[in-house]
Design a protein around this motif. Structure first.
Motif, PDB file in Angstrom:
ATOM      1  N   ILE A   1       0.827  -1.346   0.102  1.00  0.00           N
ATOM      2  CA  ILE A   1       0.120   0.048   0.063  1.00  0.00           C
ATOM      3  C   ILE A   1       0.819   1.129   0.180  1.00  0.00           C
ATOM      4  O   ILE A   1       1.900   1.360   0.807  1.00  0.00           O
ATOM      5  N   MET A   2       0.748   2.228  -0.999  1.00  0.00           N
ATOM      6  CA  MET A   2       1.422   3.272  -1.043  1.00  0.00           C
ATOM      7  C   MET A   2       0.655   4.532  -1.080  1.00  0.00           C
ATOM      8  O   MET A   2      -0.660   4.328  -1.779  1.00  0.00           O
ATOM      9  N   VAL A   3       1.063   5.593  -0.784  1.00  0.00           N
ATOM     10  CA  VAL A   3      -0.062   6.868  -1.052  1.00  0.00           C
ATOM     11  C   VAL A   3       1.087   7.975  -1.444  1.00  0.00           C
ATOM     12  O   VAL A   3       2.043   8.230  -1.072  1.00  0.00           O
ATOM     13  N   HIS A   4       0.188   8.792  -2.510  1.00  0.00           N
ATOM     14  CA  HIS A   4       0.938   9.683  -2.942  1.00  0.00           C
ATOM     15  C   HIS A   4      -0.249  11.065  -3.148  1.00  0.00           C
ATOM     16  O   HIS A   4      -1.329  10.947  -3.109  1.00  0.00           O
ATOM     17  N   SER A   5       0.736  12.058  -3.447  1.00  0.00           N
ATOM     18  CA  SER A   5      -0.370  13.302  -4.052  1.00  0.00           C
ATOM     19  C   SER A   5       0.605  14.370  -4.557  1.00  0.00           C
ATOM     20  O   SER A   5       1.669  14.354  -4.256  1.00  0.00           O
ATOM     21  N   PHE A   6       0.063  15.285  -5.199  1.00  0.00           N
ATOM     22  CA  PHE A   6       0.749  16.554  -5.624  1.00  0.00           C
ATOM     23  C   PHE A   6       1.137  17.299  -4.630  1.00  0.00           C
ATOM     24  O   PHE A   6       1.791  18.377  -4.675  1.00  0.00           O
TER      25      PHE A   6
ATOM     26  N   LYS B   1       4.700  17.570 -12.198  1.00  0.00           N
ATOM     27  CA  LYS B   1       4.599  17.485 -13.498  1.00  0.00           C
ATOM     28  C   LYS B   1       5.771  18.688 -14.194  1.00  0.00           C
ATOM     29  O   LYS B   1       5.448  19.060 -15.181  1.00  0.00           O
ATOM     30  N   ARG B   2       6.464  19.298 -13.117  1.00  0.00           N
ATOM     31  CA  ARG B   2       7.263  20.400 -13.429  1.00  0.00           C
ATOM     32  C   ARG B   2       8.738  20.040 -13.130  1.00  0.00           C
ATOM     33  O   ARG B   2       9.013  19.238 -12.214  1.00  0.00           O
ATOM     34  N   ARG B   3       9.750  20.509 -13.724  1.00  0.00           N
ATOM     35  CA  ARG B   3      11.294  20.027 -13.380  1.00  0.00           C
ATOM     36  C   ARG B   3      11.295  20.674 -11.872  1.00  0.00           C
ATOM     37  O   ARG B   3      10.585  21.565 -11.187  1.00  0.00           O
ATOM     38  N   ILE B   4      12.278  19.818 -11.181  1.00  0.00           N
ATOM     39  CA  ILE B   4      12.426  20.167  -9.868  1.00  0.00           C
ATOM     40  C   ILE B   4      13.865  20.275  -9.392  1.00  0.00           C
ATOM     41  O   ILE B   4      14.785  19.624 -10.053  1.00  0.00           O
ATOM     42  N   ASN B   5      14.158  21.000  -8.506  1.00  0.00           N
ATOM     43  CA  ASN B   5      15.718  21.363  -8.102  1.00  0.00           C
ATOM     44  C   ASN B   5      16.122  20.599  -7.138  1.00  0.00           C
ATOM     45  O   ASN B   5      15.334  19.855  -6.392  1.00  0.00           O
ATOM     46  N   ASP B   6      17.303  20.349  -6.935  1.00  0.00           N
ATOM     47  CA  ASP B   6      17.708  19.474  -5.950  1.00  0.00           C
ATOM     48  C   ASP B   6      17.362  19.660  -4.526  1.00  0.00           C
ATOM     49  O   ASP B   6      17.251  19.055  -3.595  1.00  0.00           O
ATOM     50  N   GLU B   7      17.551  21.008  -4.117  1.00  0.00           N
ATOM     51  CA  GLU B   7      16.979  21.594  -2.907  1.00  0.00           C
ATOM     52  C   GLU B   7      15.577  21.020  -2.415  1.00  0.00           C
ATOM     53  O   GLU B   7      15.318  20.619  -1.515  1.00  0.00           O
ATOM     54  N   ALA B   8      14.614  21.241  -3.628  1.00  0.00           N
ATOM     55  CA  ALA B   8      13.151  20.632  -3.497  1.00  0.00           C
ATOM     56  C   ALA B   8      13.468  18.937  -3.222  1.00  0.00           C
ATOM     57  O   ALA B   8      12.683  18.399  -2.493  1.00  0.00           O
ATOM     58  N   LEU B   9      14.040  18.433  -4.107  1.00  0.00           N
ATOM     59  CA  LEU B   9      14.270  16.750  -3.929  1.00  0.00           C
ATOM     60  C   LEU B   9      14.852  16.649  -2.464  1.00  0.00           C
ATOM     61  O   LEU B   9      14.266  15.477  -1.948  1.00  0.00           O
ATOM     62  N   LYS B  10      15.678  17.442  -1.968  1.00  0.00           N
ATOM     63  CA  LYS B  10      16.212  16.933  -0.737  1.00  0.00           C
ATOM     64  C   LYS B  10      15.213  17.336   0.465  1.00  0.00           C
ATOM     65  O   LYS B  10      15.150  16.358   1.281  1.00  0.00           O
ATOM     66  N   GLU B  11      14.514  18.162   0.414  1.00  0.00           N
ATOM     67  CA  GLU B  11      13.270  18.265   1.213  1.00  0.00           C
ATOM     68  C   GLU B  11      12.207  17.140   1.447  1.00  0.00           C
ATOM     69  O   GLU B  11      11.825  16.634   2.302  1.00  0.00           O
TER      70      GLU B  11
ATOM     71  N   PHE C   1       9.483   7.843  -2.603  1.00  0.00           N
ATOM     72  CA  PHE C   1       9.251   7.699  -4.010  1.00  0.00           C
ATOM     73  C   PHE C   1       8.938   9.008  -4.553  1.00  0.00           C
ATOM     74  O   PHE C   1       8.249   9.765  -3.925  1.00  0.00           O
ATOM     75  N   LEU C   2       9.145   9.406  -5.843  1.00  0.00           N
ATOM     76  CA  LEU C   2       8.972  10.497  -6.389  1.00  0.00           C
ATOM     77  C   LEU C   2       8.037   9.838  -7.844  1.00  0.00           C
ATOM     78  O   LEU C   2       8.598   9.179  -8.340  1.00  0.00           O
ATOM     79  N   ASN C   3       7.108  10.770  -8.204  1.00  0.00           N
ATOM     80  CA  ASN C   3       6.452  10.357  -9.385  1.00  0.00           C
ATOM     81  C   ASN C   3       6.459  11.357 -10.270  1.00  0.00           C
ATOM     82  O   ASN C   3       5.231  12.134 -10.411  1.00  0.00           O
ATOM     83  N   PRO C   4       7.320  11.628 -11.415  1.00  0.00           N
ATOM     84  CA  PRO C   4       7.141  12.700 -12.245  1.00  0.00           C
ATOM     85  C   PRO C   4       6.371  12.337 -13.454  1.00  0.00           C
ATOM     86  O   PRO C   4       6.130  11.104 -13.936  1.00  0.00           O
TER      87      PRO C   4
ATOM     88  N   TYR D   1       8.624   6.606  -9.908  1.00  0.00           N
ATOM     89  CA  TYR D   1       7.516   5.869 -10.803  1.00  0.00           C
ATOM     90  C   TYR D   1       7.237   7.085 -11.896  1.00  0.00           C
ATOM     91  O   TYR D   1       7.834   8.414 -11.881  1.00  0.00           O
ATOM     92  N   THR D   2       6.396   6.765 -12.699  1.00  0.00           N
ATOM     93  CA  THR D   2       6.096   7.701 -13.696  1.00  0.00           C
ATOM     94  C   THR D   2       4.548   7.387 -14.149  1.00  0.00           C
ATOM     95  O   THR D   2       4.444   6.227 -13.981  1.00  0.00           O
ATOM     96  N   TRP D   3       3.880   8.610 -14.783  1.00  0.00           N
ATOM     97  CA  TRP D   3       2.528   8.658 -14.981  1.00  0.00           C
ATOM     98  C   TRP D   3       2.385   9.222 -16.372  1.00  0.00           C
ATOM     99  O   TRP D   3       3.111  10.400 -16.569  1.00  0.00           O
ATOM    100  N   THR D   4       1.335   9.350 -17.042  1.00  0.00           N
ATOM    101  CA  THR D   4       0.666   8.116 -17.446  1.00  0.00           C
ATOM    102  C   THR D   4       1.147   7.553 -18.828  1.00  0.00           C
ATOM    103  O   THR D   4       0.851   8.263 -19.777  1.00  0.00           O
ATOM    104  N   VAL D   5       1.807   6.381 -18.636  1.00  0.00           N
ATOM    105  CA  VAL D   5       2.360   5.986 -20.043  1.00  0.00           C
ATOM    106  C   VAL D   5       1.600   4.979 -20.801  1.00  0.00           C
ATOM    107  O   VAL D   5       1.240   4.108 -20.458  1.00  0.00           O
TER     108      VAL D   5
END
Length: 274
Positions: A175-180, A202-212, A219-222, A243-247
């Protein structure tokens, strides 16, 4: 003798460092941390074949080989978790207006299938509890909290619901949970750290945001249009799965499979490789 001693010390230090890195993340069902890649995730069930987020759609997704069912949730007027994508009813049901203005019983009266095809006219908006009861022995779940700002306390309500199932002998799938909404996922992680959480982007993300995000997310779902090998590596360097969506294109599906992302979400589970 001295070299052996220092090697032991080094191994202990590395082990403690690894524990520190993973201490804030979920440890629920660790076998899925090393599972094959990618997970086959049915988007709203098998939305390319059936009306989305319905029992028919989830049944079809499993028939086509999905391992995980992606489920969108909202709260009804009487605070019941219901499975639906939009905050309004107009697009995919016979109802009108905002979902949160109706009780769960009222929502169950609406037709949620005829918009797609007349053969689905008996489909209804399911409760999350109904989806769990129906499919919990057959698949895992990736639950998306939709528009959490509209539903104060929805994270606590979901945690309450999940505690009924997690750890039970009949619920061995992930069971996993995610959100924007990253803040929503941070709140849910504090309530239920044993469940893996992720953030959709759904937009590019910088390393500082990734770290937070990596402080609480597993997981991150671009969106698939922004995911490439460089972004994949950046996410992985912060200790998160990808992960990635929607392929919904077979060529791109093969590309992401070759990249060995951890999960692919698709409206067409039959597009996955065997």
């Amino acid at each position: 003798m001295v070299i052996g001693f220092f090697l032991i010390i080094l191994m202990i230090v590395l082990f403690l460092f690894a524990l520190k890195l993973n201490g804030s993340k979920s440890v629920y069902q660790e076998n899925f941390n090393i599972q094959h890649s990618p997970l086959k995730i049915g988007h709203r069930g098998a939305a390319g074949h059936c009306p989305e987020n319905t029992v028919a759609s989830y049944k079809k997704a499993l028939e086509l080989g999905a391992e995980v069912l992606e489920v969108d949730i909202h709260l009804s007027k009487d605070d019941v978790l219901v499975v639906h994508h939009d905050p309004t009813l107009d697009r995919t049901t016979s109802g009108k207006g905002r979902l949160r203005d109706y009780t769960a019983a009222e929502l169950k009266e609406f037709d949620a299938g005829s918009w797609y095809h007349s053969r689905f006219k008996n489909e209804r908006i399911p409760l999350l509890s109904e989806v769990f009861e129906r499919f919990r022995t057959e698949a895992g779940f990736l639950i998306e909290i939709k528009h959490p700002s509209l539903y104060p306390g929805i994270e606590a309500k979901l945690a309450e619901e999940l505690r009924k199932y997690i750890g039970s002998a009949s619920f061995n799938n992930p069971i996993m949970v995610h959100s924007f909404d990253a803040d929503s996922m941070r709140r849910f992680h504090l309530l239920m750290p044993e469940v893996q959480v992720g953030v959709l982007i759904k937009r590019r993300i910088n390393d500082e945001a990734l770290k937070e995000i990596a402080k609480f997310a597993s997981f991150l779902n671009p969106k698939q249009t922004i995911l490439d090998s460089k972004l994949q590596l950046r996410i992985q360097k912060h200790g998160m799965k990808v992960y990635t969506w929607t392929v919904n294109n077979k060529k791109r599906m093969r590309m992401f499979e070759k990249m060995k992302v951890d999960g692919i979400i698709s409206d067409f589970p039959d597009y996955f490789s065997d």
